[in-house]
Design a protein around this motif. Sequence first.
Motif, mmCIF file in Angstrom:
data_model
loop_
_atom_site.group_PDB
_atom_site.id
_atom_site.type_symbol
_atom_site.label_atom_id
_atom_site.label_comp_id
_atom_site.label_asym_id
_atom_site.label_seq_id
_atom_site.Cartn_x
_atom_site.Cartn_y
_atom_site.Cartn_z
ATOM 1 N N ASN A 290 24.083 -9.350 54.184
ATOM 2 C CA ASN A 290 24.861 -9.877 55.307
ATOM 3 C C ASN A 290 24.017 -10.631 56.334
ATOM 4 O OD1 ASN A 290 24.226 -6.874 55.844
ATOM 5 N ND2 ASN A 290 24.512 -7.715 57.895
ATOM 6 N N GLN B 105 30.415 -2.585 57.747
ATOM 7 C CA GLN B 105 31.404 -3.383 57.017
ATOM 8 C C GLN B 105 31.892 -4.577 57.821
ATOM 9 O OE1 GLN B 105 32.234 -2.749 53.484
ATOM 10 N NE2 GLN B 105 30.246 -2.050 54.123
ATOM 11 N N GLN B 106 31.879 -4.465 59.148
ATOM 12 C CA GLN B 106 32.299 -5.611 59.960
ATOM 13 C C GLN B 106 31.296 -6.756 59.795
ATOM 14 O OE1 GLN B 106 35.320 -5.796 61.535
ATOM 15 N NE2 GLN B 106 34.669 -7.943 61.547
ATOM 16 N N SER C 209 31.835 -8.272 56.378
ATOM 17 C CA SER C 209 33.027 -9.139 56.359
ATOM 18 C C SER C 209 32.743 -10.466 57.062
ATOM 19 C CB SER C 209 34.204 -8.463 57.061
ATOM 20 O OG SER C 209 34.586 -7.326 56.369
ATOM 21 N N GLU D 242 32.953 -14.247 55.362
ATOM 22 C CA GLU D 242 33.743 -15.358 55.909
ATOM 23 C C GLU D 242 32.860 -16.579 56.177
ATOM 24 O OE1 GLU D 242 36.984 -15.643 55.921
ATOM 25 O OE2 GLU D 242 36.795 -13.686 54.936
ATOM 26 N N ARG E 185 32.845 -6.461 49.279
ATOM 27 C CA ARG E 185 32.088 -5.546 50.155
ATOM 28 C C ARG E 185 31.828 -4.239 49.443
ATOM 29 N NH1 ARG E 185 35.542 -4.869 55.514
ATOM 30 N NH2 ARG E 185 36.668 -3.657 53.990
#
Length: 357
Positions: free
Chosen positions: A27, A52-53, A56, A60, A88
């Motif tokens: 990430n 997880q945010q 995500s 995106e 994820r």
Amino acid sequence: MSSFDPNLLPYYNPDVERRVCLITGGNSGLGYYTVLHLYLHGYAVYLAGRNQQLVSNAIESIKKEAILRRSKYTHSQLEKRFLGTMHRLQIDLLSLDSVELATKEFKQKEKYLHLLILNAGIMAVPYNKTNDGFEVQLQTCYISHFLLTDRLIDLMSSVESDVKVNESNDKTEKCDIVICNKFGTVIKDPRIIFVSSIGHWFAFFHYSLDYQYNYFPNIIFTLFRYGMAKCAGIQFTKTLAKRHPSILSVSVHPGIVLNTNLFSHLTHLPLIGTIFWVFFQIFAWFLGVTNEEGSFSSVRCSLSDDIDISNDNGKFYSTFGIEMTPSRIASNEKYSEESWAWTVQELNKRGHNINSL
Ligand SMILES: NC(=O)c1ccc[n+]([C@@H]2O[C@H](COP(=O)([O-])OP(=O)(O)OC[C@H]3O[C@@H](n4cnc5c(N)ncnc54)[C@H](OP(=O)(O)O)[C@@H]3O)[C@@H](O)[C@H]2O)c1
């Protein structure tokens, strides 16, 4: 500067050959760009992360960047360059239980794995122990990745077990070896990549992974602890290459990439943090590479046909995927076996039995 061009690496059409990758720490930093390139090359990529945010958000952002890059492709390029998918996966490498849960979740979703990138890491943090009783850098960078590999290797592993007997039963004819994982899926060209560091040279003498090296000043000894973890990772891939010769296992140094979050502990220290920040910016200007260039060693080792199992298993690659000789300690077979045995023993002691490695 290197002339490395990721667009020259193979593209996979997921409808014809679906290839799956799991990457830790995808990430941010180098991992972000590694995911971008694998996604642009048709891989189904699982981003295993603890927040997880953040994962995500990264997915995106990578989708947007991929659309932008693909808008510059010609029509004929678009016909041959396929987009993959991104997914994820929850994992916190500071917890062995979390690693176990992540692998269970992954196995419910996928029956095979082609590419495992052990990328996540932390550096230069104060001495601390995880709930599992390991020093934090050692567990994040190395121990949890060792366990993760053990739990997933049967999805990528090539069990040279079933010998296909030819129809005629003519024993003079050569039999084909069927290479498949335990679900009977043929895995073409499986690869494991450990993202190490030039910092593995900090571990410049023969150490024991048992030792904590928790001395003053932390700024020196934390780097030694980081070096141990990264050195152990190189030893790990070298031993993997010997024990699992049908999987290509390599380690990489991405380059000096000073704009990732890796240095955030140092740059946020009171007062001296500013000095570190200025020093890093100057250093990066002369010797550093961008975050994307920092991903190229992993990207090349993931996709390139020039790196192959018969000639390159166990090797170490530096910035842009150029082969390099690691330190004397990292290259030593006896030390590597010692590190391996110690890790298996320590994980077994904690009830995380090593079964497949
Ligand atoms: N940057 C360099 O100059 C350099 C040089 C040599 C080697 N490396 C290696 O390259 C790798 C990537 O580093 P980077 O520079 O891209 O740094 P980064 O931006 O800090 O990325 C590190 C990644 O690891 C993840 N991570 C850290 N602890 C974790 C945990 N407990 N569980 C799950 N994920 C965790 C982070 O997740 P969060 O976002 O949730 O924190 C992040 O995604 C590291 O292994 C590093 O040692 C970097």
